[in-house]
Motif scaffolding. Structure first.
Motif, PDB file in Angstrom:
ATOM      1  N   VAL A   1      -1.871  -8.068  -1.512  1.00 22.17           N
ATOM      2  CA  VAL A   1      -1.392  -8.167  -0.140  1.00 22.17           C
ATOM      3  C   VAL A   1      -0.789  -6.829   0.261  1.00 22.17           C
ATOM      4  N   VAL A   2      -1.094  -6.389   1.480  1.00 20.57           N
ATOM      5  CA  VAL A   2      -0.503  -5.176   2.025  1.00 20.57           C
ATOM      6  C   VAL A   2       0.440  -5.588   3.134  1.00 20.57           C
ATOM      7  N   VAL A   3       1.691  -5.119   3.056  1.00 20.48           N
ATOM      8  CA  VAL A   3       2.662  -5.400   4.112  1.00 20.48           C
ATOM      9  C   VAL A   3       3.165  -4.069   4.662  1.00 20.48           C
ATOM     10  N   GLU A   4       3.443  -4.078   5.951  1.00 18.94           N
ATOM     11  CA  GLU A   4       3.966  -2.880   6.593  1.00 18.94           C
ATOM     12  C   GLU A   4       5.447  -2.749   6.271  1.00 18.94           C
ATOM     13  N   ALA A   5       5.884  -1.538   6.062  1.00 17.55           N
ATOM     14  CA  ALA A   5       7.279  -1.272   5.692  1.00 17.55           C
ATOM     15  C   ALA A   5       8.189  -1.445   6.899  1.00 17.55           C
ATOM     16  N   THR A   6       8.676  -2.654   7.077  1.00 19.29           N
ATOM     17  CA  THR A   6       9.646  -2.957   8.115  1.00 19.29           C
ATOM     18  C   THR A   6      10.857  -3.574   7.426  1.00 19.29           C
ATOM     19  N   ALA A   7      11.883  -3.862   8.188  1.00 17.41           N
ATOM     20  CA  ALA A   7      13.074  -4.490   7.599  1.00 17.41           C
ATOM     21  C   ALA A   7      12.730  -5.827   6.948  1.00 17.41           C
ATOM     22  N   ASN A   8      11.745  -6.530   7.476  1.00 15.37           N
ATOM     23  CA  ASN A   8      11.353  -7.841   6.937  1.00 15.37           C
ATOM     24  C   ASN A   8      10.710  -7.754   5.561  1.00 15.37           C
ATOM     25  N   ARG A   9      10.177  -6.597   5.183  1.00 14.78           N
ATOM     26  CA  ARG A   9       9.487  -6.490   3.893  1.00 14.78           C
ATOM     27  C   ARG A   9      10.417  -6.773   2.726  1.00 14.78           C
ATOM     28  N   VAL A  10      11.720  -6.544   2.911  1.00 12.67           N
ATOM     29  CA  VAL A  10      12.689  -6.802   1.844  1.00 12.67           C
ATOM     30  C   VAL A  10      12.691  -8.289   1.487  1.00 12.67           C
TER      31      VAL A  10
ATOM     32  N   THR B   1      -1.321 -10.838  -7.336  1.00 13.49           N
ATOM     33  CA  THR B   1      -1.309  -9.799  -8.367  1.00 13.49           C
ATOM     34  C   THR B   1      -0.502  -8.588  -7.947  1.00 13.49           C
ATOM     35  N   ARG B   2      -0.623  -8.212  -6.668  1.00 16.04           N
ATOM     36  CA  ARG B   2      -0.009  -6.961  -6.220  1.00 16.04           C
ATOM     37  C   ARG B   2       0.389  -7.054  -4.756  1.00 16.04           C
ATOM     38  N   VAL B   3       1.571  -6.528  -4.443  1.00 13.83           N
ATOM     39  CA  VAL B   3       2.021  -6.383  -3.065  1.00 13.83           C
ATOM     40  C   VAL B   3       2.188  -4.890  -2.812  1.00 13.83           C
ATOM     41  N   ILE B   4       1.469  -4.384  -1.827  1.00 15.54           N
ATOM     42  CA  ILE B   4       1.521  -2.973  -1.470  1.00 15.54           C
ATOM     43  C   ILE B   4       2.363  -2.851  -0.206  1.00 15.54           C
ATOM     44  N   VAL B   5       3.367  -1.998  -0.234  1.00 20.08           N
ATOM     45  CA  VAL B   5       4.187  -1.743   0.948  1.00 20.08           C
ATOM     46  C   VAL B   5       3.744  -0.404   1.522  1.00 20.08           C
ATOM     47  N   ALA B   6       3.243  -0.440   2.747  1.00 18.79           N
ATOM     48  CA  ALA B   6       2.726   0.771   3.385  1.00 18.79           C
ATOM     49  C   ALA B   6       3.629   1.177   4.538  1.00 18.79           C
ATOM     50  N   ASN B   7       4.010   2.429   4.545  1.00 18.56           N
ATOM     51  CA  ASN B   7       4.813   2.978   5.623  1.00 18.56           C
ATOM     52  C   ASN B   7       3.865   3.392   6.739  1.00 18.56           C
ATOM     53  N   SER B   8       3.900   2.700   7.859  1.00 20.40           N
ATOM     54  CA  SER B   8       2.945   2.953   8.938  1.00 20.40           C
ATOM     55  C   SER B   8       3.073   4.352   9.520  1.00 20.40           C
ATOM     56  N   HIS B   9       4.241   4.969   9.392  1.00 16.87           N
ATOM     57  CA  HIS B   9       4.404   6.333   9.891  1.00 16.87           C
ATOM     58  C   HIS B   9       3.656   7.327   9.010  1.00 16.87           C
ATOM     59  N   GLN B  10       3.386   6.945   7.777  1.00 18.51           N
ATOM     60  CA  GLN B  10       2.669   7.830   6.864  1.00 18.51           C
ATOM     61  C   GLN B  10       1.205   7.465   6.720  1.00 18.51           C
ATOM     62  N   VAL B  11       0.814   6.370   7.312  1.00 21.56           N
ATOM     63  CA  VAL B  11      -0.585   5.964   7.250  1.00 21.56           C
ATOM     64  C   VAL B  11      -1.289   6.597   8.445  1.00 21.56           C
ATOM     65  N   LYS B  12      -2.048   7.627   8.178  1.00 23.55           N
ATOM     66  CA  LYS B  12      -2.641   8.428   9.234  1.00 23.55           C
ATOM     67  C   LYS B  12      -3.478   7.594  10.203  1.00 23.55           C
ATOM     68  N   ALA B  13      -4.249   6.667   9.699  1.00 25.05           N
ATOM     69  CA  ALA B  13      -5.119   5.866  10.551  1.00 25.05           C
ATOM     70  C   ALA B  13      -4.338   5.035  11.561  1.00 25.05           C
ATOM     71  N   ILE B  14      -3.149   4.581  11.174  1.00 26.31           N
ATOM     72  CA  ILE B  14      -2.330   3.799  12.098  1.00 26.31           C
ATOM     73  C   ILE B  14      -1.547   4.732  13.015  1.00 26.31           C
ATOM     74  N   ALA B  15      -0.961   5.750  12.447  1.00 27.24           N
ATOM     75  CA  ALA B  15      -0.115   6.651  13.226  1.00 27.24           C
ATOM     76  C   ALA B  15      -0.890   7.358  14.331  1.00 27.24           C
ATOM     77  N   GLN B  16      -2.173   7.628  14.107  1.00 27.97           N
ATOM     78  CA  GLN B  16      -2.969   8.341  15.100  1.00 27.97           C
ATOM     79  C   GLN B  16      -3.874   7.422  15.918  1.00 27.97           C
ATOM     80  N   ALA B  17      -3.705   6.126  15.784  1.00 27.77           N
ATOM     81  CA  ALA B  17      -4.565   5.180  16.490  1.00 27.77           C
ATOM     82  C   ALA B  17      -4.391   5.293  17.991  1.00 27.77           C
ATOM     83  N   GLN B  18      -5.499   5.210  18.691  1.00 32.97           N
ATOM     84  CA  GLN B  18      -5.469   5.232  20.152  1.00 32.97           C
ATOM     85  C   GLN B  18      -4.968   3.898  20.695  1.00 32.97           C
ATOM     86  N   VAL B  19      -5.323   2.824  20.021  1.00 30.82           N
ATOM     87  CA  VAL B  19      -4.913   1.477  20.423  1.00 30.82           C
ATOM     88  C   VAL B  19      -4.172   0.858  19.256  1.00 30.82           C
ATOM     89  N   GLU B  20      -2.965   0.374  19.481  1.00 37.05           N
ATOM     90  CA  GLU B  20      -2.162  -0.238  18.423  1.00 37.05           C
ATOM     91  C   GLU B  20      -1.999  -1.731  18.711  1.00 37.05           C
TER      92      GLU B  20
END
Length: 77
Positions: free
Chosen positions: A14-23, A34-53
């Motif tokens: 599972v991938v979760v965005e790094a927000t206060a709720n991820r805690v 098996t695995r929980v991935i915490v992704a910082n959306s500010h560091q994920v280029k594809a999200i940070a540079q998206a034209q539509v969010e």
């Protein structure tokens, strides 16, 4: 979260965005998968540079983070 967790397989990741709720969310989900991935959306280029969010688009992009990389093509093939 328990209800959602029960729909997952033990082999899932599972991938979760790094927000206060991820805690609160990450440990609950970790007990189901098996695995929980915490992704910082500010560091994920594809999200940070998206034209539509939208949550749906962001979720798809985050899901790509957990996918195994494709093997490199054999240049001699």
């Amino acid at each position: 979260m328990d209800g959602f967790g029960k729909t997952l397989l033990a082999s899932d990741a599972v991938v979760v965005e790094a927000t206060a709720n991820r805690v609160a969310v990450s440990p609950v989900l970790a007990s189901f998968v098996t695995r929980v991935i915490v992704a910082n959306s500010h560091q994920v280029k594809a999200i940070a540079q998206a034209q539509v969010e939208t949550d749906k688009i962001d979720a798809g992009t985050l899901a790509c983070l957990q996918a195994p990389a494709a093997p490199a093509a054999d240049p001699d093939a």
